[in-house]
Design an enzyme around this catalytic site. Structure first.
Site, mmCIF file in Angstrom:
data_model
loop_
_atom_site.group_PDB
_atom_site.id
_atom_site.type_symbol
_atom_site.label_atom_id
_atom_site.label_comp_id
_atom_site.label_asym_id
_atom_site.label_seq_id
_atom_site.Cartn_x
_atom_site.Cartn_y
_atom_site.Cartn_z
ATOM 1 N N SER A 163 14.186 10.965 39.265
ATOM 2 C CA SER A 163 14.011 11.190 37.827
ATOM 3 C C SER A 163 15.220 10.768 36.998
ATOM 4 O O SER A 163 15.117 10.690 35.772
ATOM 5 C CB SER A 163 13.709 12.668 37.562
ATOM 6 O OG SER A 163 12.474 13.025 38.139
ATOM 7 N N GLU A 215 74.958 -12.356 63.132
ATOM 8 C CA GLU A 215 74.395 -13.645 63.511
ATOM 9 C C GLU A 215 75.339 -14.835 63.317
ATOM 10 O O GLU A 215 75.294 -15.787 64.087
ATOM 11 C CB GLU A 215 73.113 -13.900 62.704
ATOM 12 C CG GLU A 215 71.995 -12.911 62.969
ATOM 13 C CD GLU A 215 71.412 -13.048 64.365
ATOM 14 O OE1 GLU A 215 71.419 -14.169 64.903
ATOM 15 O OE2 GLU A 215 70.975 -12.028 64.926
#
Length: 815
Positions: free
Chosen positions: A477, A87
């Site tokens: 239960s 770059e």
């Protein structure tokens, strides 16, 4: 001549001043609205949130932009060199704009005019920072001028390293990855320090146009661009000629990172954590905040929970028969291509999709689903196998309700049927099918409330609905221990006798006649027998005697319900709650009555490492002493509320140990340590529960259809849920030292007759050592709670031959 020169000089001066004035006016108009570059000081980009297990293993990541911010000091020199070469090779020399590079670009573009080639850019890294952070991407002269001016100013305000740090953490690399750290993980599943020269060069090639150099769709262009970057690295002296040549010879080697959950079997847990973070902090905090979340999940225990629940669901489902193939495909051509299109259960890697190629009486020949490359391309390899008839006899029965049965594999399969298979030890395959029945399981540390494991169903890929935390089911239960705990906390004892006999409740003009599971009644029975044998009639009479307002108060105190409707039917667990809530409530019983706040999250830190949430609320003021001066050992100060008397908690625990050894779970739980628990079966056997615990681990689960339907004959908590609990606890507790339940100081033990609840004489058979609180003990006179419907003790005994036999064979003086 001199006058002529002066004339031209004057014209030139005027022209220069005019041009300079025009440029000044233009620059003034352009710069008056320039953004403030000082915002770069407060740069806080969207960062990935990472969720970790209790041991630090990565579980999941969440992000809109997959980015992990790295300071420049943590970025290797090789990575910097690749991006500078690709770059801006003069980055550390120019003042923000590379004049030489700009002139070279202008010349190149003039030469390429009319050729159709894309114009060559000359933006420096600083200019790209200015554009990405402060400007738009408009291709205009005004924007380029603003970009250059801002670049000069940025260079004056920030160091080169800071500018490069901003650039490397902001740029887009494709595949929803931002920043170099996120790109390294996304493309190569590596940290930046592990990247090779070739991998670094490819990542440096991407910012120019990620879609132009896609690793799978445009592989040749990607390799060409990568090699160009490698050549620039060699040219600039960052890489030797030989290393560069070696790097260029390598393939791209892109292996996209798996998305979603990274830790095996953790999908349901991760999703519950995700929901909780959004509820607490919002979407933006999760997907952009860069949170670091440490959860309570124990990977070993989580795998054990998944395995146990899956085994239980599969065993039940296979007993009901074969559902049929997943689908049917054509096998005349390349069956591998067609089979590869069928979605599989990605979180059940033990199973493979297969297509039936041929069937005979001895079994079926199958072709396995071929694997795919990261690009989605089907691997050419074709693997075949065989299902032996003996490995699929369970499938001879149809589960579609027509009760048709087959006599051989030929009556089950047809060529082209797609099914699941699992490798067997002998090299063949077993037939498998995703179960229709579902369930949820939670395991918790009872002392802290830390959720160690959570499984919300057979497969997260099959259904993302979490049945452990989201499914509202009737506990049946398994709710009874809290009715009995309320009784023990309010004057009753484990030896108190309740009438187990038919009862009618009239309310609103309607009559309710509860029944025991399996029918029948045992007559007068102790509270211990009532919970061990899960007697519904006794529980209703006990709740009626106490008052349902008291039961509702305890249920809410334990967190089972937010608001419980105080009607007698609720005493049998007819209200709806979750597995997570039930396990939390049982944890209170296991830890001696201390309040529990269940939590899947231990700690949350923000992007800067500051702790913003911590589950542990206990304090230790002396734990950080600098020196040892013979002081007392530091202790953790536990300020949690005591929601149940520790003695009551021990009594109910002792009674539920009886459920495991003698009651409805007898023979199902085989652990080498004290274990308490309770089965639960709802009306018509639509849900089967078991919740239980050892001194240091609580676990609970249910099995049932998502659209509640009868589980069928024997679909009880004892037969379906308890074996799953047993398998899980054996694996989870493997290698840990057995401990005993803590007996609160002052608790006394007295031998009582198991059936009458009265003190036993020496040598009396069928006795048990019962725990009593100070000031209480077995009754000296036989009395029955709920026996007021009977005119005399003789009638009570007459109502139950079993009770009559127990009493007449007792210690005498019963009335």
């Amino acid at each position: 001549m001199i006058r002529l020169i002066g004339y031209f000089f004057g014209i030139g001066a005027v022209f220069f001043l005019a041009v300079a004035g025009a440029v000044a006016l233009y620059l003034g108009s352009v710069t008056k609205d320039l953004p403030d570059y000082e915002v770069l000081n407060s740069y806080a980009p969207p960062v990935t949130t990472r969720v970790h297990a209790g041991n630090g293993a990565l579980m999941a990541e969440y992000a809109r932009e997959r980015r992990l911010y790295l300071p420049i000091q943590a970025i290797p020199d090789r990575v910097k060199a690749a991006f500078l070469s690709a770059e801006d090779k003069n980055f550390y020399q120019h003042p923000g704009v590379d004049v030489t590079g700009l002139f070279r670009a202008i010349v190149t573009n003039l030469q390429n005019m009319g050729s159709g080639r894309r114009p060559v850019g000359a933006s420096t890294i600083t200019q790209q920072v200015a554009k990405n952070f402060l400007l738009s991407s408009d291709q205009t002269i005004d924007r380029k001028v603003k970009e250059a001016i801002l670049s000069f100013r940025i260079e004056q305000a920030y160091s080169k390293d800071r500018i490069l740090e901003l650039y490397l953490n902001e740029i887009f690399f494709g595949l929803n990855s931002y920043g170099i750290a996120g790109a390294a993980l996304t493309y190569f599943d590596k940290s930046v320090t592990e990247l090779t020269i070739a991998e670094t060069a490819y990542l440096a090639a991407l910012p120019k146009g990620p879609s132009n150099y896609h690793p799978f769709r445009r592989t040749e262009a990607a390799i060409e661009r990568r090699n160009w970057v490698i050549d620039r690295m060699v040219e600039n002296g960052y890489v030797t000629q030989s290393d560069g040549a070696e790097a260029k010879a390598q393939p791209l080697g892109v292996t996209p990172r798996h998305r979603g959950s990274y830790l095996f079997a953790s999908e349901f847990f991760s999703e519950e954590v995700r929901r909780q973070i959004i509820e607490r902090y919002g979407d933006n905090a999760l997907y952009e905040g860069g949170l670091s979340v440490r959860t309570s999940l124990d990977p070993r225990i989580q795998v054990a929970a998944r395995k146990a629940l899956q085994h239980g669901l599969i065993n039940y489902d296979e007993r009901r028969g074969f559902h049929g193939p997943i689908k049917t495909i054509e096998i005349g051509g390349d069956w591998g291509v067609e089979l590869a299109k069928v979605d599989t259960l990605s979180d059940v890697p033990e199973w493979k999709l297969a297509v039936v190629l041929a069937v005979d009486d001895g079994g079926a020949d199958i072709g396995l689903q071929p694997s795919k490359e990261a690009s989605g391309k089907v691997v050419e390899e074709r693997v075949t196998g065989r299902i032996d008839a003996k490995a699929m006899t369970w499938a001879y029965r149809s589960a579609k309700g027509d009760r048709k049965t087959a006599k051989s594999p030929a009556g089950v399969f047809s060529a082209g049927d797609v099914v699941y298979v699992e490798p067997a030890e002998d090299g063949t395959y077993r037939l498998r099918q995703p179960p229709k029945v579902q369930g949820g399981l939670v395991a918790m540390d009872p002392h802290t409330g830390r959720v160690l494991a959570m499984v919300g169903g057979f497969s997260y890929s099959q259904s993302q609905f979490n049945r452990a935390s989201q499914a509202m089911r009737q506990p049946g239960s398994s709710f009874k221990p809290f009715v009995y705990a309320a009784a023990l906390d309010n004057g009753y004892t484990p030896a108190s006798v309740i009438m187990d006999a038919p009862i009618e409740i009239v309310a609103g003009g309607q009559v309710w006649r509860p029944q025991n599971y399996g029918g029948g009644a045992a007559g007068p029975s102790t509270l211990r027998l009532g919970i061990e044998r899960s007697r519904n009639l006794m529980t209703v009479r006990l709740a009626n005697d106490m008052g349902m307002n008291l039961v509702a108060e305890y249920a809410e105190r334990f967190g089972i319900y937010d608001k419980m409707y105080p009607v007698l039917a609720m005493s049998l667990g007819s209200g709806e709650t979750t597995v997570l809530r039930m396990v939390s409530a049982y944890s209170v019983l296991a830890n001696g009555g201390k309040q529990i706040k269940p939590s899947l999250i231990d700690r949350i830190q923000d992007r800067y490492g500051k702790t913003i949430f911590r589950h542990e609320e206990r304090t230790c003021e002396d734990c950080n002493a600098n020196d040892w001066e013979n002081q007392e050992e530091p202790t953790l100060v536990d300020n949690r509320e005591q929601v149940l008397d520790p003695m009551t908690a021990y009594q109910i625990t002792s009674m539920m140990e009886g459920v495991v050894t003698r009651g409805t779970a007898a023979g199902k739980i085989k652990l080498d340590r004290p274990t308490a628990g309770k089965t639960g079966t709802t009306n018509d056997e639509k849900d089967a529960w078991f919740v239980g615990y050892t001194p240091d681990l609580v676990a609970g689960l249910y099995i049932g259809f998502d659209n509640p339907a009868p589980l069928g004959r024997g679909g009880t908590g004892g037969s379906l849920a308890a074996p799953i609990f047993n398998e899980f606890m054996q694996a989870a507790l493997e290698g840990t030292r057995p401990t005993k339940f803590i007996v609160p100081e002052g608790m006394k033990f007295i031998a009582v007759n198991r059936k009458t609840g009265m003190e036993a004489f020496e040598g009396e058979p069928d006795t048990i050592m019962e725990a009593f609180k100070p000031g209480t003990g077995p009754a000296s006179v036989f009395s029955v709670i709920g026996g007021e419907d009977y005119a005399s003790p003789e009638e009570i005994l007459k109502s139950s031959p079993q009770a009559n036999q127990a009493v007449t064979g007792g210690s005498g003086g019963l009335f």
